[in-house]
Write an enzyme that holds these catalytic residues in place. Sequence first.
Site, PDB file in Angstrom:
ATOM      1  CD  GLU A   8      72.739  48.458 -38.657  1.00 31.50           C
ATOM      2  OE1 GLU A   8      73.498  48.189 -37.704  1.00 31.50           O
ATOM      3  OE2 GLU A   8      72.942  49.424 -39.407  1.00 31.50           O
ATOM      4  CD  GLU A  59      77.280  49.591 -32.067  1.00 33.84           C
ATOM      5  OE1 GLU A  59      76.404  50.464 -31.949  1.00 33.84           O
ATOM      6  OE2 GLU A  59      77.727  49.240 -33.175  1.00 33.84           O
ATOM      7  NE  ARG A  77      75.611  58.826 -51.271  1.00 36.39           N
ATOM      8  CZ  ARG A  77      76.114  59.910 -50.713  1.00 36.39           C
ATOM      9  NH1 ARG A  77      77.399  59.947 -50.413  1.00 36.39           N
ATOM     10  NH2 ARG A  77      75.359  60.942 -50.447  1.00 36.39           N
ATOM     11  CG  ASN A  97      71.524  62.782 -52.021  1.00 36.97           C
ATOM     12  OD1 ASN A  97      70.635  62.401 -51.268  1.00 36.97           O
ATOM     13  ND2 ASN A  97      72.806  62.731 -51.709  1.00 36.97           N
ATOM     14  N   GLY A  98      68.430  64.292 -51.547  1.00 38.04           N
ATOM     15  CA  GLY A  98      67.943  65.226 -50.530  1.00 38.04           C
ATOM     16  C   GLY A  98      66.433  65.112 -50.420  1.00 38.04           C
ATOM     17  CB  CYS A 157      69.995  59.495 -53.475  1.00 33.37           C
ATOM     18  SG  CYS A 157      68.286  59.252 -53.002  1.00 33.37           S
ATOM     19  CG  HIS A 186      63.318  49.254 -11.876  1.00 38.82           C
ATOM     20  ND1 HIS A 186      62.721  49.414 -10.656  1.00 38.82           N
ATOM     21  CD2 HIS A 186      64.660  49.213 -11.633  1.00 38.82           C
ATOM     22  CE1 HIS A 186      63.647  49.500  -9.713  1.00 38.82           C
ATOM     23  NE2 HIS A 186      64.836  49.378 -10.281  1.00 38.82           N
ATOM     24  CD1 TRP A 197      67.953  53.473 -48.864  1.00 43.17           C
ATOM     25  CD2 TRP A 197      67.117  55.362 -47.992  1.00 43.17           C
ATOM     26  NE1 TRP A 197      67.548  53.208 -47.580  1.00 43.17           N
ATOM     27  CE2 TRP A 197      67.032  54.333 -47.021  1.00 43.17           C
ATOM     28  CE3 TRP A 197      66.643  56.633 -47.666  1.00 43.17           C
ATOM     29  CZ2 TRP A 197      66.502  54.551 -45.750  1.00 43.17           C
ATOM     30  CZ3 TRP A 197      66.119  56.835 -46.409  1.00 43.17           C
ATOM     31  CH2 TRP A 197      66.053  55.810 -45.464  1.00 43.17           C
ATOM     32  CE  LYS A 249      76.225  47.595 -35.646  1.00 42.87           C
ATOM     33  NZ  LYS A 249      77.008  48.798 -35.741  1.00 42.87           N
ATOM     34  CE  LYS A 257      79.001  52.396 -43.681  1.00 44.13           C
ATOM     35  NZ  LYS A 257      79.030  51.669 -42.404  1.00 44.13           N
TER      36      LYS A 257
END
Length: 588
Positions: free
Chosen positions: A467, A460, A27, A99-100, A2, A483, A73, A464, A583
Amino acid sequence: MCGIVGIVSDKNCCDYIFDGLRLVQYRGYDSVGICQKDGMQLKIDKAKGTIEKLVQKVEPLQDTKVAIGHTRWATHGSVCERNAHPIEGKNREWVVVHNGIIENYQTLMCEMQKEGEVFKTQTDTEIIANLLSFNNYQNPIENLIWAVRKLQGSYAICAVKKEQENCIYAAKYKSPLYAFCNQDIAMLASDPICFPEGDYYKLEDGELCEVKKGEIKFFNMHGEQIQKQQLKYQKIRVMADKGSYQHYMLKEIYETPEALERLIKNFVNFDFKKLAKYKFKKVKLIGCGTAYHSCLMGARYFIKYLHVDAEAIFASEFRYDDYVINPQTLCIFVSQSGETADTIAALEKAKRKRAKIISMTNVPYSTIASLSDVVLPISAGVEIAVASTKAYSCQVAGLYLLVMALKGEKHFNRAIKQVQEVILASKNFFVNMSAFAEDISQKEKVLFIGKGCDYITALEAALKLKETTYINCSALASGELKHGTLSLIENKTPLIVISTNKKVHDKVMNSALEAKSRGAKLYLISFKPPKICELENFDFCLSLPKVCQPLLCILAIIPLQLLSYNVALLRGLDPDKPRNLAKSVTVE
Ligand code: AGP
């Protein structure tokens, strides 16, 4: 996560709010809203989706003097206009943006429902609005203190009260909140990039404020007024335009060389003597997601070049699990945003154990930077796309430079300079991967393998790709394939092989060929062109330009970042805003 913006001004309140919301949209958000106040009149507008949708909808009141805006968000309750902020309490006496996460909201809600209170949204925020209306103290700051004392969790709150003229009340605990004031306007925001040029204030946990035009008063939780130091304004405004690029993600990948250049300049000027006094026996590198991957790379540098016991740990694990941390431990916190809730909590735990704290962040005014003993800025420049790209390269390069500096290497920046030059020279070379991307875009599962630092690049690259494209991706240390995961290989299952270390190249190739014999389609990113006899095994080969071995990982990740970007486009997705993600993850 948020974003909050609030303003008290004689004119243009809505425009300030919209501009601010556009600046905090990096964000991540799924709905948006604004509350304007003109005298006793409060008008709330909300939209699901983009800020521009809200802008179309909002009619400014005749004489708006106060406004609060929010990008949400979703954490509690579905994405819909009803759950978007601002949220009003009983009789619209108070309206809040938050926000939180309020962890005890259900308990509080049950208590209030017993008192006859009615809740209209599924959000945890409504409890704040209702608490504020519940116990109407004369002094709004006392009222706010009474309400926030009941809350458990994290919050940055901006609230307006119907009966109070031209004023915003705010409180902060474990979610960022900043304040700004000049003769004409006073503002609150979750990032100071929303403010006009001028010094600003950072609220600390447990602080509250009352914001009026030309005046901000700060208070502690006892209701006592406190004096606060202003922070120096740095030119940090986000360049919100993409230039000639279609997306921020592509722009940011291409900004890697200039970001590395800035990193070198900052590191050359950095006084590493500050660190010389640290006598550490162990190093813990802590971060989340991509930042955790750079920690994995950093741990390898500490072990290889300083022979120090080093370990990378997820911040979300570190904060709850048992680790031996003491004053001889050096804890390095890596975070692009500097506001990741898990990383902040992990840092606070390390501080309680009296470890030495270094942070490596892209936001020098962030919470993580302010809590650290030493801050190493990665200077990547503002990163807006949710997928972190140039910041990752700068984090890895920064950790390498740190290790080289601690080792006492002179000219430690030369290797990075070489990487930067090679990337610049290879720009077109990396782009030419359309057939590779086309092929991958048709798949629903992709595997990555590598050994040593190439395994980290594989992790990584897999993060990516999943995502931005929603393809199910896994990364494995190549020797682990047999394995268990080999059972996933079917006819034409894509296996992306990363090999930048000649010492173990043949071992990686063996694992790749074991998968090939079971039907896998192989794609190779390697430090050298494949031998003629190897060529037939691969559907795509990319050999990386030569740079010093430990930094080849920075070169290896760039084509893989571009792959994720291109596959997202081919699948009709917006690479800048992957679904469900934000973000900056400022809640647990
Ligand atoms: C990477 O592409 C992600 N968006 C994510 O993993 C990110 O790196 C993580 O949330 C940590 O963020 P930070 O660096 O801002 O702390």
